[in-house]
Design a protein around this motif. Structure first.
Motif, mmCIF file in Angstrom:
data_model
loop_
_atom_site.group_PDB
_atom_site.id
_atom_site.type_symbol
_atom_site.label_atom_id
_atom_site.label_comp_id
_atom_site.label_asym_id
_atom_site.label_seq_id
_atom_site.Cartn_x
_atom_site.Cartn_y
_atom_site.Cartn_z
ATOM 1 N N CYS A 118 -7.166 -1.955 1.462
ATOM 2 C CA CYS A 118 -6.049 -2.088 2.400
ATOM 3 C C CYS A 118 -6.623 -2.237 3.811
ATOM 4 C CB CYS A 118 -5.132 -0.875 2.321
ATOM 5 S SG CYS A 118 -3.886 -0.871 3.616
ATOM 6 N N CYS A 127 0.271 3.261 3.599
ATOM 7 C CA CYS A 127 0.674 2.766 4.931
ATOM 8 C C CYS A 127 1.690 1.633 4.862
ATOM 9 C CB CYS A 127 -0.569 2.351 5.720
ATOM 10 S SG CYS A 127 -1.325 0.852 5.091
ATOM 11 N N VAL A 155 -7.635 2.480 2.170
ATOM 12 C CA VAL A 155 -7.706 2.892 0.764
ATOM 13 C C VAL A 155 -8.063 1.663 -0.074
ATOM 14 C CG1 VAL A 155 -5.278 2.443 0.094
ATOM 15 C CG2 VAL A 155 -6.552 4.320 -0.988
ATOM 16 N N CYS A 211 0.851 -1.192 0.000
ATOM 17 C CA CYS A 211 0.000 0.000 0.000
ATOM 18 C C CYS A 211 0.890 1.248 0.000
ATOM 19 C CB CYS A 211 -0.901 -0.003 1.225
ATOM 20 S SG CYS A 211 -1.817 1.538 1.406
HETATM 21 ZN ZN LIG Z 1 -2.878 1.152 3.414
#
Ligand SMILES: [Zn+2]
Length: 299
Positions: free
Chosen positions: A41, A12, A46, A9
């Motif tokens: 995610c 993060c 997201v 991701c």
């Molecule tokens: Zn993420």
């Protein structure tokens, strides 16, 4: 369809994704679909639809993208479709004077917003990968660049107000993209961005017919307030959300009844007072169809 998602991701760094949606995904205009899988995610929330094009930058530089979304890649066609939206966007600059300032529109296409703002701004910078717009943008007095990297050679740290309407959902890496915009801004500059809201009430109430319309092959990313804030912080910026409901109750009712959109063509089904209450209710509950954000360099 993919059986697993191995990508990290960008917001993060998590590699834990779950399937959010599997099925028909809008392919250009309403009514055309191709099956896809949207992944969410687990950590930042997201969502991602892995794009079919191996190189998104090439895709946006070609005329193919505008044609895929049912438009023509020429300035006049863009003006006729988008000129009337610009005053609605301008209200987000309320409280921000652009007189004598350097403004930039990232992903400006034909540049309707820059035309509105140009009379006040000192310099208007048009950043647009679609090269078929460049000659017209320059004729109208805008400084045109095909990428953020090209613009930053001249304008890094010099932009007062950047706007980026309905673009971040299209890019390869939203964090890299926001970081590049952040580099353009002065320390007291601001970025105003917008994107479809992933908490849109119709996703909750209409279910799959609306999902297959909401998810689009031209949008690899889907954001809510929380993951946009995480992305902004990662790029050294603060984030302040602002919710905007564009479509009225008639459109909502048509989705529930017929599983298809009416847009705003049918006006206010129950009168404009009700429609205003409807829109402000969704906005106050963070369930509007659009999400705007103000990103400022963190001090
Ligand atoms: Zn993420």
């Amino acid at each position: 369809m993919q059986s697993a998602m191995i990508q990290m991701c960008p917001i993060c760094n998590s590699t834990e994704w779950k399937i959010e949606y599997e099925g028909p995904v809008r392919d250009g205009v309403f009514g055309k679909y191709d099956d896809g899988t949207v992944w969410r995610c687990i950590d930042c929330g997201v969502s991602h639809l892995p794009p079919r094009q191996s190189n998104l930058e090439d895709y946006y530089q070609s005329d193919e993208y505008r044609e895929d979304v049912g438009e023509k890649a020429d300035p006049q066609d863009f003006f006729s479709r988008h000129d009337d939206e610009q005053f609605d966007k301008a209200r987000f600059l309320k409280g921000t004077s652009i007189r004598g300032k350097v403004i930039a529109d990232i992903g400006c296409a034909g540049g309707s917003f820059l035309d509105v703002a140009k009379g006040l701004a000192e310099t208007s910078i048009a950043i647009e990968p679609g090269k078929s717009y460049h000659a017209s943008l320059r004729e109208r007095g805008h400084r045109a660049y095909s990428s953020l990297a090209a613009a930053s050679e001249e304008w890094a740290g010099k932009v007062d107000v950047a706007v980026c309407f309905s673009v971040i959902e299209h890019v390869n890496d939203p964090v890299e993209f926001l970081t590049s915009i952040g580099h353009l801004l002065k320390p007291d500059g601001v970025l105003v961005l917008s994107t479809p809201n992933h908490r849109d009430a119709l996703l909750e109430f209409s279910g799959d017919p609306y999902r297959s319309f909401f998810y689009r092959w031209v949008h690899p990313w889907y954001f809510d307030e929380d993951c946009l804030r995480s992305a902004s912080i990662k790029c050294g910026m603060t984030f302040e959300p602002h919710y905007v409901q564009r479509f009225g109750f008639a459109n909502f009712a048509a989705w529930l009844r017929d599983g298809k959109p009416t847009g705003n063509d049918h006006g206010a089904a129950l009168g404009s007072v009700f429609d205003d209450v409807w829109k402000s209710t969704l906005e106050s509950q963070k369930k509007s169809d659009y999400l705007y954000g103000f990103c400022r360099p963190a001090v």
